[in-house]
Scaffold this active site. Sequence first.
Site, PDB file in Angstrom:
ATOM      1  N   HIS A 366      -1.680  -0.874  27.296  1.00 20.26           N
ATOM      2  CA  HIS A 366      -0.917   0.371  27.075  1.00 20.26           C
ATOM      3  C   HIS A 366       0.257   0.664  28.154  1.00 20.26           C
ATOM      4  O   HIS A 366       0.856   1.719  27.845  1.00 20.26           O
ATOM      5  CB  HIS A 366      -2.136   1.454  26.787  1.00 20.26           C
ATOM      6  N   LYS A 557       4.575  16.366  26.574  1.00 19.01           N
ATOM      7  CA  LYS A 557       3.927  14.864  26.803  1.00 19.01           C
ATOM      8  C   LYS A 557       3.518  15.004  28.357  1.00 19.01           C
ATOM      9  O   LYS A 557       3.714  16.045  28.817  1.00 19.01           O
ATOM     10  CB  LYS A 557       4.920  13.832  26.478  1.00 19.01           C
ATOM     11  N   ARG A 558       2.736  14.082  28.713  1.00 19.33           N
ATOM     12  CA  ARG A 558       2.478  14.228  30.225  1.00 19.33           C
ATOM     13  C   ARG A 558       3.861  14.074  31.094  1.00 19.33           C
ATOM     14  O   ARG A 558       4.964  13.587  30.601  1.00 19.33           O
ATOM     15  CB  ARG A 558       1.628  13.039  30.482  1.00 19.33           C
ATOM     16  N   LYS A 563       9.218   9.527  31.763  1.00 17.98           N
ATOM     17  CA  LYS A 563       9.405  10.252  30.638  1.00 17.98           C
ATOM     18  C   LYS A 563      10.663  11.058  30.811  1.00 17.98           C
ATOM     19  O   LYS A 563      11.217  11.711  29.544  1.00 17.98           O
ATOM     20  CB  LYS A 563       8.172  10.940  30.226  1.00 17.98           C
ATOM     21  N   THR A 665       3.310   8.176  20.700  1.00 15.59           N
ATOM     22  CA  THR A 665       2.900   8.552  19.496  1.00 15.59           C
ATOM     23  C   THR A 665       3.243   9.735  19.055  1.00 15.59           C
ATOM     24  O   THR A 665       3.309  10.228  17.941  1.00 15.59           O
ATOM     25  CB  THR A 665       1.206   8.242  19.421  1.00 15.59           C
ATOM     26  N   LYS A 669       4.634  11.719  15.212  1.00 17.00           N
ATOM     27  CA  LYS A 669       4.047  12.800  14.767  1.00 17.00           C
ATOM     28  C   LYS A 669       5.237  13.818  14.735  1.00 17.00           C
ATOM     29  O   LYS A 669       5.212  14.539  13.556  1.00 17.00           O
ATOM     30  CB  LYS A 669       3.027  13.401  15.849  1.00 17.00           C
TER      31      LYS A 669
END
Length: 818
Positions: A366, A557-558, A563, A665, A669
Site C-alpha cells: 500500500h 485525509k491524514r 499529500k 480512496t 468517494k
Amino acid sequence: MTFELPKPPVDDADPKALAAEILRSLRYRIGKDASVATQYDWLDAAIQVVRDRIIEHWISSTKQAYEEGAKRVYYLSLEFLIGRLMRDAFSNIGMLETMRKALAELKVDIDVIAALEPDAALGNGGLGRLAACFMESMATVGIPAHGYGIRYANGMFRQEISDGWQVELPETWLDHGNPWEFERRERAFGVGFGGSVESVTGEGGRLERHVWKPTDHVLAVAYDTPVVGWRGTHVNTLRLWSGMPVDPILLDRFNAGDHIGALAESNMADALSRVLYPADSHKAGQELRLKQEYFFSSASLQDILQRHISQYGDLSSLPDKAAIHMNDTHPAIAVPELMRLLMDVHVVDFDAAWDITKRTFAYTNHTLLPEALESWPVPLIDRLLPRHMQIIYAINAEVLLEARASHKFDDEGIRRISLINEDGERRVRMGNLAFAGSHSVNGVSGLHTDLMKATVFADLHRLYPDRINNKTNGITPRRWLIQCNPGLTGLVGKTIGEAFKDDITRLEDIDRFAADAAFREKFAAVKRQNKVRLANLVNERLGIKVDPSALFDVQIKRIHEYKRQLLNIVEAVALYDQIRSRPEKDWLPRVKFFGGKAAPSYHNAKMIIKLINDVAKVVNRDPAVRGLLKIVFMPNYNVSLAEVMIPAADLSEQISTAGMEASGTGNMKFALNGALTIGTLDGANVEIKDHVGAANIFIFGLTADEVAKRRAGGYDPRAVIEASPELSQALSAISSGVFSPDDPERYRDLINGIYDNDWFMVAGDFDAYAKAQRKVDALWRASPEWNAKAIHNVARMGWFSSDRTIREYARDIWNVPA
Ligand code: 26V
C-alpha cells in the site's frame, strides 16, 4: 432431536410490530422499560432487534460455506476502520426506513440515537478503510470470508485543536458496550514470546524437528462481529483478537513478594490489544508493535488451521480451501508462523511446507514511502521469536539459491533481494518476506503497480515476473453513496430507477441527464441541502458561519507532507493576498475545508495543522476579505465526519506529489458524490480521469516521471520561487510571521524546507496548481456546466466500486467464485 427455533417474530415492513419488538428488546435484554430508558438504551434495543435478523443470515451463510466445502478468504489486517455500523447494517438489510418509523412510534429519533453510536476507529486511514470496504463487498458478492485483526480497546486517538495545535486524547469506543460483537471465550489460542528452540532427535540422533519453548504466554480471545452485505443475504465474520493473561495473576511470584512481577503477563496481554499505533508512515519501531503483529497473525493462523483440520483432516489441501491475504506487511510474520506450525507442529517437511505457504498467501503493498516500509532488527526478532528467525534464514537461503540459479543478478542484486538488509544494523525486510511467501503481490492502482515493479520490488520482480499484479482500489457504494447521501440516492432512483443499487455501474444511465436543465437543478438542490447540513455542523462545532452558496473546497485525509496540505494553504495565502490588493475584482466566494490527523511524532505534519489554523484566524477575521475566503479546519476527522463532508463538497483536493500516493480512496468517494476533482496524475486519480473524462476533472502539475527527474538533479527550488511573485510573497509572509505574530519564527524551518530542497515539489507545482484553481473559479461561475460535469462524475464512477475490486481479487488471486 432437532428443535425449530422461533424466528424473529414480526413482519419487517410493519413499524408498529417492530416498535413492539423494540420495547420487548428494551425490557428483556436491557432490563428497562420506556419510562427510564436512556437514548443509549434505545440505540442498544434497536440494534438488537435488527441484529436478530442478521444472525439468521450469519448462521446460514456460515453453514452453507461449510456444507459446500467452499474455499474461504481470510483477510489479515492490523486495521479495520469500520466507523459506525448501525445505519449501514439497517440499510443493507433493508430496514432503515421501517426502523425509523418504528422508533418514531416510540418517540425516538433514529438520527439522534445514530449519532450516539461510537465511530469504531480501528485504523489510521486509507489502508484500514479499504479493509472495511472489502469486508462489506465480500459479503455483498457472497464470498465466504473472515477478517482477522485486533480488538483495540483504544483505537485512533481523538483529535482536539487547542490554540491551533493538535492535541491527542484517548478514544474509548467501548465505554457503553458494543452490541455488535460476540465474545467467544471458547475460541482462545495461546501465543508465546521469547525463550529458546530445542531440537528433537529421533533414531540414530537424526534431527527430527524443532520445538520452540517460549517463556512468555498470552491468550488471544476472539470477538466476532457480523458483516452484512447488501440486501442482507450473505453475512461474514470480522474476528478481532483481544489479549488475555493465561493466569490473571502469577500467584507463586506474588507469594514470593514480587507483587509487580506477578502482574507481568496480565499487563503484557492488556498492552497487546490496548492501542492502535497512530502512525501510517513513520516508523513504529517499537517492540510492542512487532508483538501485536505476531499476536494477531499467530492467533488467526491457529484458528484457520484448526477450522481446516476439523473439516478436511489434513493440511495438504489448505491452499485449495483457504486464501490468506496480507493487508500490507503488518501480518508478514504469518509467513514464518505458518511454516513453523506446518513443520514443528504438523510435521510437514520444509519443501512441502514452503509450497503450501506460497500457494496460500497473497500480499498487497500500500505504499512505496521508504519510511513506511517495515523492517525489524534481527536481534529483536531473534529474542522475541527465535524459531521464526531460524525459519526466515531458511526461507532466505531458498530464495537466494533461486536468485543465483537464475543468473540474472550480480552480487549487488543478490544483496537487494535478500530478506536481510546487511547495511549497518541487520534488519529483516518484511516486504521481501511477504513477497517471497506469496503467490501474488499486488499494488493498488495502475501507476503504483508500475512503480512497484520499477523501484522497491524491481529485483524480486525480475526473479518472479508473474507475481506482481494490479488491483485498483474501490469503495463500497452502500456506505459512500446510498447511506451517506440519501438526497442524491433518492434523486437518482427517481430518475433512472432503483437498479443501480444492485449494480452500481448502472449509474451510467444518469449520464445523459447532464444535458437536462431540470435535472441539473434538482441535482444542485441536493448538493445545496448537503452543504447546508455541513454549514450547520461547522457553526455548531466551531461557531464559524459559512455561506452554503460559496464553493466548498475540501481536503480531508491524514496530514502528510506528500499529500501537500501545505500547497493548498500556501495557495490560500496567495489568494488572500490578491483579494486584499485587488478588492475591486469580483472574487469568487470560497470555503476551504481541511480535516485530518497528524501522527503524534510527525513534527512537520503538526506544524501544518497549526499553520492552517493560524492562517484561518487571520483570514476569517479580516474585514477586507468580506467573507470571500473562509478557512475551516474540522477537528477529529473520522469516518463519520467524512460521511457528512464528502456529500457536501464541490471540489475535491487530491494534490499529492505525483508518484507518492499509492491510490487514494477519498478521491473516489468525492467523485461518486458529485464533487469535481482538482488533482495530480497520481495513484487512482489517473484512472479516475480515464473514467470520468479529461474534460470533467482538473489535472495539473508534474507527472511521476518529471518528479523523479527533478529529484535526480538540476532542480532549483529557489529559482522557481523567485520566478513566481505570488509564491514568493506567500512564502515570505508565512516565514516572516504574518500569521504567527506571537512567534514570528514559527514557520521558518517549514518554509526553508521548500527553499532548500522542496522534496515534495510544493514550489515545483505551485503555479500549475494556482492556474488550475483559477480554471475552477471560471467553471464555477458557469454553473450549468459545472453541474453537468459533476453529474458526469457521478455517472461514471461505478467502476470504482469495491465490488469490482473484490471480484478481481477473487478471480485473479484467491481463485474463489464471486
Ligand atoms: C505503515 C506503518 C508503519 C509503521 C507504523 C504503523 C504503520 C501503519 C500503516 C502503515 C502503512 C500505511 C499505508 C497506507 O495506509 N497506504 C494507503 O493505502 C490506501 C489503500 O490502498 C491507499 O489508498 C493510499 O494511497 C495509501 O497511502
